[in-house]
Design an enzyme around this catalytic site. Sequence first.
Site, PDB file in Angstrom:
ATOM      1  N   ASP A 140       0.784  -1.232   0.000  1.00 43.35           N
ATOM      2  CA  ASP A 140       0.000   0.000   0.000  1.00 43.35           C
ATOM      3  C   ASP A 140       0.821   1.290   0.000  1.00 43.35           C
ATOM      4  OD1 ASP A 140      -2.468   1.271  -0.059  1.00 43.35           O
ATOM      5  OD2 ASP A 140      -2.502   1.549   2.101  1.00 43.35           O
ATOM      6  N   CYS A 179     -19.174   0.406  -4.758  1.00 41.57           N
ATOM      7  CA  CYS A 179     -18.808  -0.032  -6.120  1.00 41.57           C
ATOM      8  C   CYS A 179     -18.257  -1.453  -6.145  1.00 41.57           C
ATOM      9  CB  CYS A 179     -17.853   0.956  -6.783  1.00 41.57           C
ATOM     10  SG  CYS A 179     -16.314   1.230  -5.892  1.00 41.57           S
ATOM     11  N   CYS A 208     -20.997  -5.312  -7.617  1.00 40.93           N
ATOM     12  CA  CYS A 208     -20.312  -5.990  -8.728  1.00 40.93           C
ATOM     13  C   CYS A 208     -20.736  -7.466  -8.801  1.00 40.93           C
ATOM     14  CB  CYS A 208     -18.796  -5.883  -8.542  1.00 40.93           C
ATOM     15  SG  CYS A 208     -17.900  -6.742  -9.848  1.00 40.93           S
TER      16      CYS A 208
END
Length: 305
Positions: free
Chosen positions: A127, A237, A241
């Site tokens: 990250d 989002c 899916c």
Amino acid sequence: MISAEQIRTIVFKEGFAACGFSDPILKPAYIMHFKKWINAGYHADMRWMERNVEKRLDIRKRFPWVKSVLVVADNYFNHFDVPLYNPRISRYTLGSDYHAIVKKKLLNILSALEEMEPGIIGKVYVDTGPVIERAFAAQAGLGWIGKNSSLIVNDIGSYCFLGVLILNIPAKQSNETEKLCGNCTKCIEACPTGAIIEPGLIDSRKCISYLTIEKKGDFTSREAQLLNNWLFGCDVCQECCPWNQKWAKNTNETKYIDRLLLIERSLNEWLEITEEEFKRIFTNSSVKLLRFDRFRRNLQALMSK
Ligand code: B12
Ligand code: SF4
Ligand code: SF4
């Protein structure tokens, strides 16, 4: 010389859900995409994204010895019924700090490789490093980048963390997988704030994940209206899916779900939390960077709706 198969065996022993090898050089399309994002100011106040862009776009500038990039995915999904009225908390914040967990497993892999082949050099990033992890993951064939910009891992879905081990040994790049979004646009339609400007391009200034976790300082009145009942992060989002609905399965890593009960808290219960309690709950969590003042700011915004 250690084979890719031997490395894969070690990776799966550490519990990762998927892995693959990428060439250190990013394809021009990924470089263009990143430049477009940063030039449009879609990184909002994440000024650190502006620094070392050239090194981020070409990791050989920082690691001249790099020959391959091992990319891993760690599944953090756990099925639960979303309580209807409570503030929403994104799945990735319901466990212990994934940076530390994924990093430790990658360092174990590096130690195993060093034992097998003296002279191996490796550098682990999870990250926070100057590495575009999703682009390497796609190049390494772990899955494809959806229109929501998440890396959707084949047979697993997108609820997984990524990590990379930059290596000085060559490995054949895995084949990129087919993109399976097709004509679907569910994530673009479902995003409550219109943050998905075009497929794969997110305007962080409108993204609830950015606003609730990364943004420093007060919200403007417009920003406060955007949270849509999310207290930390946002999963809209990903939830919509179809590939997550089909593939997501529970993680074996209990540390990724050790704060699951937080979804049961009502807004009033969150409002009663003192700074000491906040620290106790979120020490070593993935939201440890979120300070108490930002937590209170988020709550105020949810109250004003
Ligand atoms: C900055 C950042 C954010 C920002 C900006 C997100 C963004 N989409 O750019 C904010 C704070 C909004 C954010 C939110 C989230 N993030 Co974040 N974030 C990062 C970070 C640190 C850098 C990402 C970056 O470079 N963004 C710039 C854009 C341009 O790059 P990109 O989205 O990675 O896309 C590259 C490729 O995917 C490709 N691409 C994408 N689409 C397309 C389309 C075309 C046509 C082409 C050619 C290329 C292309 O091009 C880009 C450049 O190479 C990474 C860790 C890392 N070091 O990579 C984590 C990371 C991407 N985040 C992660 C997660 C989990 C999230 C959230 C799901 C958290 C949450 N639940 O709230 C949300 C998802 C929001 C979203 N829809 O992206 C995971 C993603 C895991 C996965 N399976 O994809 C990562 C990898 C961290 C990790 N180590 O696990 N994040
Ligand atoms: S995380 Fe939420 S706000 Fe951000 S792009 Fe996805 S749906 Fe939109
Ligand atoms: S919701 Fe549809 S368009 Fe969006 S990432 Fe999933 S499959 Fe692709």
